[in-house]
Design a protein around this motif. Structure first.
Motif, PDB file in Angstrom:
ATOM      1  N   SER A 335       0.513  -1.013   0.184  1.00 51.26           N
ATOM      2  CA  SER A 335      -0.024  -0.021  -0.016  1.00 51.26           C
ATOM      3  C   SER A 335       1.029   1.118  -0.107  1.00 51.26           C
ATOM      4  CB  SER A 335      -0.766   0.116   1.339  1.00 51.26           C
ATOM      5  OG  SER A 335      -0.524  -1.351   2.389  1.00 51.26           O
ATOM      6  N   ALA A 338       2.162   1.957  -3.494  1.00 51.64           N
ATOM      7  CA  ALA A 338       0.720   2.038  -4.021  1.00 51.64           C
ATOM      8  C   ALA A 338       0.828   3.920  -4.760  1.00 51.64           C
ATOM      9  CB  ALA A 338      -0.013   1.409  -4.381  1.00 51.64           C
ATOM     10  N   HIS A 339       0.477   3.632  -3.348  1.00 47.54           N
ATOM     11  CA  HIS A 339       0.796   5.898  -3.063  1.00 47.54           C
ATOM     12  C   HIS A 339       1.850   6.060  -3.771  1.00 47.54           C
ATOM     13  CE1 HIS A 339       0.299   9.337  -1.221  1.00 47.54           C
ATOM     14  NE2 HIS A 339      -1.043   9.578  -1.928  1.00 47.54           N
ATOM     15  N   ASN A 381       1.883   0.365 -13.835  1.00 46.58           N
ATOM     16  CA  ASN A 381       0.866   0.117 -12.790  1.00 46.58           C
ATOM     17  C   ASN A 381       0.190  -1.398 -12.610  1.00 46.58           C
ATOM     18  OD1 ASN A 381      -1.359   1.716 -11.648  1.00 46.58           O
ATOM     19  ND2 ASN A 381      -2.568   1.695 -13.449  1.00 46.58           N
ATOM     20  N   ILE A 385      -1.127  -2.773  -9.178  1.00 43.63           N
ATOM     21  CA  ILE A 385      -2.228  -3.341  -8.953  1.00 43.63           C
ATOM     22  C   ILE A 385      -2.056  -4.485  -8.122  1.00 43.63           C
ATOM     23  CG2 ILE A 385      -4.542  -4.353 -10.274  1.00 43.63           C
ATOM     24  CD1 ILE A 385      -3.910  -2.349 -12.310  1.00 43.63           C
ATOM     25  N   LEU A 388      -1.446  -4.895  -4.744  1.00 43.10           N
ATOM     26  CA  LEU A 388      -2.295  -3.916  -3.880  1.00 43.10           C
ATOM     27  C   LEU A 388      -3.571  -5.130  -3.705  1.00 43.10           C
ATOM     28  CD1 LEU A 388      -3.223  -0.496  -5.359  1.00 43.10           C
ATOM     29  CD2 LEU A 388      -2.477  -1.180  -2.963  1.00 43.10           C
ATOM     30  N   LYS A 389      -3.671  -6.067  -4.464  1.00 47.62           N
ATOM     31  CA  LYS A 389      -4.788  -7.261  -4.429  1.00 47.62           C
ATOM     32  C   LYS A 389      -3.695  -8.053  -3.897  1.00 47.62           C
ATOM     33  CE  LYS A 389      -6.487  -8.644  -9.237  1.00 47.62           C
ATOM     34  NZ  LYS A 389      -5.495  -9.201 -10.596  1.00 47.62           N
ATOM     35  N   SER A 391      -2.208  -7.447  -0.765  1.00 44.74           N
ATOM     36  CA  SER A 391      -2.497  -6.238   0.575  1.00 44.74           C
ATOM     37  C   SER A 391      -3.418  -6.582   0.821  1.00 44.74           C
ATOM     38  CB  SER A 391      -1.159  -4.801   0.340  1.00 44.74           C
ATOM     39  OG  SER A 391      -2.404  -4.541  -0.137  1.00 44.74           O
ATOM     40  N   ARG A 392      -4.045  -7.446  -0.057  1.00 43.73           N
ATOM     41  CA  ARG A 392      -5.771  -6.963   0.233  1.00 43.73           C
ATOM     42  C   ARG A 392      -5.743  -7.893   1.945  1.00 43.73           C
ATOM     43  NH1 ARG A 392     -10.527  -8.974  -2.923  1.00 43.73           N
ATOM     44  NH2 ARG A 392      -9.354 -11.045  -2.766  1.00 43.73           N
ATOM     45  N   ALA A 393      -6.418  -7.033   3.245  1.00 44.87           N
ATOM     46  CA  ALA A 393      -6.757  -7.262   3.950  1.00 44.87           C
ATOM     47  C   ALA A 393      -8.146  -7.862   4.662  1.00 44.87           C
ATOM     48  CB  ALA A 393      -6.330  -6.949   5.165  1.00 44.87           C
ATOM     49  N   SER A 394      -8.482  -8.046   2.866  1.00 51.32           N
ATOM     50  CA  SER A 394     -10.173  -8.328   3.756  1.00 51.32           C
ATOM     51  C   SER A 394     -10.097 -10.147   4.163  1.00 51.32           C
ATOM     52  CB  SER A 394     -11.301  -8.674   2.389  1.00 51.32           C
ATOM     53  OG  SER A 394     -10.691  -8.664   1.060  1.00 51.32           O
TER      54      SER A 394
ATOM     55  N   ALA B  87      -4.523   7.190  -6.102  1.00 50.87           N
ATOM     56  CA  ALA B  87      -3.660   6.583  -5.880  1.00 50.87           C
ATOM     57  C   ALA B  87      -3.734   5.178  -5.615  1.00 50.87           C
ATOM     58  CB  ALA B  87      -2.144   6.756  -5.682  1.00 50.87           C
ATOM     59  N   LEU B  88      -4.450   4.870  -4.608  1.00 51.89           N
ATOM     60  CA  LEU B  88      -4.381   3.749  -3.843  1.00 51.89           C
ATOM     61  C   LEU B  88      -5.680   3.251  -3.364  1.00 51.89           C
ATOM     62  CD1 LEU B  88      -2.654   1.746  -1.998  1.00 51.89           C
ATOM     63  CD2 LEU B  88      -3.715   3.783  -0.202  1.00 51.89           C
TER      64      LEU B  88
END
Ligand SMILES: Nc1ncnc2c1ncn2[C@@H]1O[C@H](COP(=O)(O)OP(=O)(O)OP(=O)(O)O)[C@@H](O)[C@H]1O
Ligand SMILES: [Mg+2]
Lengths: 562, 137
Positions: A335, A338-339, A381, A385, A388-389, A391-394, B87-88
């Motif tokens: 995360s 990503a930012h 990018n 992505i 990010l998937k 790190s998805r903590a859901s 961006a996030l």
């Protein structure tokens, strides 16, 4: 199981009694010492697994005790307790070999868990030492290692016995622990005797059997005493096998009798002399040692194999843990990255779009260059992505599904791409559904990744097989999926790395190197596992294991009661 | 020729704002004003009500959702459609904060190509529910 023994040393009686009570309740054998010198005395004369000692005591301190006993008993573990914690003291204690350091006032649970941890570590260390000792023994006894090796050795013993006593017939029998039968390991004696000797003898009602039972030799030096024996024991068979004089000696070690050596029918009619008998006893002793060593060797080998298996399992678990750690840290990074990256990417992208618009001439080269740059931005990018998937903590959205159907679906999606690459997808599913509890989207992604990798590994076409099985092991039911290809294979030096995030051998832009690490993580979250086997030039197989969904027995029971 | 729409872009990335303004205004369909903090954004919006607000999610001090909150509580501005820019984008962020609390549904992820940005703006102004850009879900 022997109770682990713990010694508690502290100058405060209350503390001693408290710890003693708690640890005794936990099933340990606990002794106490009111100061350092008493502790050292007790440790010298008794065996303890663990010393829990106060650091500050009048006279010998905890550190002094620790230093002294580690010299005489390197295996003992020590936990230090102190009311005046300083970092220096802690570091010093750990340096000279304390297992851990607890501060007063301490939480009883903390103490208990530290003790448990400590004893576990010790048990493991001792196992390790045992394994090493076994290995040494194993090297020493290499001389009599195999069955044929043993037979030859026993044969040599028998030959020596015959030549020393100038006897004509002899046999060497070994006792089978389970069947309680005597097996002929070596037999000598011209013609009839040897040929008619049975390969197996009962322990009951035979002369060798009696030797075994009593563990004592039988020596019959004359025809008369032989006949006497046979008459008093008419069922003692088979008389025809023996011609007196007869010596039947146990092959034994200190504790056990392993077999019997029989020598009979001397060239002359006279009995065995004292000296001959002594030599026979020595030879029988050697035979006993050989058999014992052989058995020991077999036991040792089995144990060593077991230990090696255990060590292998430990390593595998460790590897899994390391992998999980690696993945978790990547997730945390994701995360943040990503930012930090997507913002500049946003600027570059809009900057390029801006430039495209300000260009006066329609130079195709410039337009193309801008498109290429834009594509690179999208590529970067895409990696973000994927991360990010990751790190998805859901939470997983679990539901019971048929694993075969899920796999068939993933395979179906790739059918077209596979055929374009001349890859044939082969499915092998069991007749009944294999129910598992899964997050369908995530798990489908796993197989999608694996299939794609397989197709990528077969640029000249080939066969991608997926085989689903349901297995029973360790009392649990598992679904096994084998995904194999006939592709390029994975170089041995890469095998350890393919589950690492960003490891890829594909051309830039073709692979992110995240496919397998994400799959690994997803399987882990499903309480499953993944392993790989690969041979360069032959192909690769991934083996996935997932727990089979067992339904909700509790609810079923309720329904039944109603 | 359709009337020129007023867009307020609130984002702390100055260079990004500059380029986006150029791109959008060049199309002749938009007139873009810029704010680099949530607070200035709110002031600008009150002074001159925009037809659409493009709002960055992650900003120091007042974040995008904070700004959206304030906008929703403002009688004059609560009807202005918001296009979130971020961006996030994780499901958590979109799911919990934007969707539930604020009701904002349109978002676009950086980096974004010009044509996608414009079509997202159009969709948002038509009050569509279309998500644009690549989003991790
Ligand atoms: N079936 C296979 N045969 C040969 N090599 C493989 C196979 N599966 C994986 N690999 C090797 O492992 C590497 C890592 O695989 P992984 O799926 O993690 O990433 P990738 O395929 O390179 O990229 P991505 O999956 O993101 O497109 C690959 O680059 C390849 O070298
Ligand atoms: Mg892959």
């Amino acid at each position: 199981m022997i109770k682990p023994r713990i010694l508690i040393a502290d100058d405060e009686d209350i503390i001693i009694q408290l710890i003693k009570r708690v640890l005794t309740d936990k099933g340990y054998e606990v002794e106490t010492a009111e100061n350092g010198s008493v502790a050292v005395e007790k440790l010298k004369t008794n065996a303890f697994n663990l010393l829990v000692t106060d650091l500050k005591m009048p006279g010998l301190t905890g550190t002094d005790v620790l230093k002294q006993i580690k010299i005489t008993n390197p295996y003992i573990e020590v936990i230090l307790v102190t009311g005046y914690p300083t970092i220096e003291a802690a570091v010093e204690a750990l340096k000279i070999g304390a297992f851990d350091f607890i501060c007063k006032p301490f939480d009883i649970n903390e103490l208990v868990s530290t003790v448990e941890r400590c004893l576990r570590k010790q048990a493991y260390a001792i196992d390790y030492v045992k394994a090493t000792e076994l290995r040494t023994l194993f090297e020493i006894n290499r001389s009599v290692t195999s069955e044929s090796n043993l037979d030859a050795y026993l044969g040599r013993i028998l030959d020596s016995a015959l030549s020393i006593t100038r006897a004509k017939k002899g046999s060497l029998l070994m006792l089978d622990d389970h069947s309680r039968q005597l097996t002929v390991k070596a037999v000598r004696g011209n013609g009839d005797g040897a040929a008619s000797a049975p390969a197996q003898l009962e322990v009951e009602n035979t002369i060798p059997g009696r030797v075994i039972r009593e563990g004592k030799p039988i020596v019959i030096n004359s025809r008369e005493s032989f006949d006497e024996l046979m008459q008093s024991h008419p069922d003692m068979a088979p008389a025809s096998l023996y011609t007196p004089p007869l010596a039947s000696l146990p092959l034994r070690s200190q504790r056990t009798t392993f077999g019997v050596m029989n020598i009979c029918e001397k060239e002359s009619e006279e009995g065995f002399t004292e000296r001959e008998y002594t030599l026979l006893a020595v030879l029988a002793g050697q035979g006993g040692v050989a058999i014992e060593n052989f058995k020991l060797y077999n036991d040792l080998q089995a144990k060593i194999e077991m230990l090696e298996e255990t060590i292998k399992k430990l390593h595998a678990t460790q590897d899994q843990l390391i992998q999980t750690e690696k993945l978790a840290s990547v997730g945390q990074l994701a995360s943040g990255i990503a930012h930090e990256i997507r913002n500049p990417l946003g600027i570059i992208m809009s900057g390029l779009e801006f430039l495209k618009g300000t260009m006066k001439n329609d130079d195709p080269m410039t337009g193309e260059s801008i498109e290429k740059m834009k594509n690179s931005i999208l590529r970067a990018n895409n990696i973000i992505i994927e991360l990010l998937k990751f790190s998805r903590a859901s939470k997983l959205e679990l539901k019971a599904v048929d694993l075969c159907a899920l796999i068939a679906e993933a395979a179906g999606l790739l059918e077209h791409q596979a055929s374009l690459n001349a890859v044939e997808i082969q499915r092998q599913f069991p007749p009944l559904p294999v129910l598992i509890e899964a997050d369908v989207t995530m798990l489908r992604q796993v197989f999608f990744n694996l299939f794609l990798n397989g197709i990528d590994a077969m640029p000249k076409g080939g066969r991608l097989s997926v085989c689903v099985t349901q297995e029973q092991s360790d009392g649990a039911s598992w679904a096994g999926v084998n995904v194999s290809d006939t592709g390029t294979g994975i170089a041995p030096e890469n095998l350890d790395r393919i589950f690492d995030p960003f490891f890829t051998t594909k051309e830039p832009g073709k692979g992110t190197g995240l496919g397998l690490s994400i799959s690994h993580m997803i399987l882990e979250r499903h309480r499953g596992s993944i392993e790989v086997k690969s041979q360069v030039g032959t192909g690769t197989a991934f083996l996935i294991k997932l727990p089979v969904y067992a339904g909700q027995p509790a609810q079923q029971e309720e329904a039944w009661q109603k | 020729m359709a009337e020129v729409k007023k867009i307020l872009l609130i984002d702390d990335e100055k260079d990004f704002c500059f380029f986006v303004k150029q791109i959008l205004e060049r199309s002749g369909r938009f007139q873009v004003s810029i704010a680099h903090t949530g607070e200035t954004g709110l002031t600008l919006a009150q002074q001159n009500k925009p037809d659409l607000i493009i709002l960055d999610v992650m900003m120091p001090n007042m974040s995008g959702p904070d700004v959206a909150d304030a906008l929703l509580r403002n009688e004059l501005l609560k009807s202005v459609p918001i296009l979130f820019l971020t961006a996030l984008v994780t499901e958590e962020e979109i799911g919990s904060r934007l969707m539930r609390e604020i009701g904002g549904r349109n978002f676009i992820a950086k980096p974004v190509e010009a044509h996608k940005l414009i079509s997202c703006i159009d969709n948002t102004m038509r009050c569509g529910d279309v998500n644009c850009g690549a989003v991790a879900r």
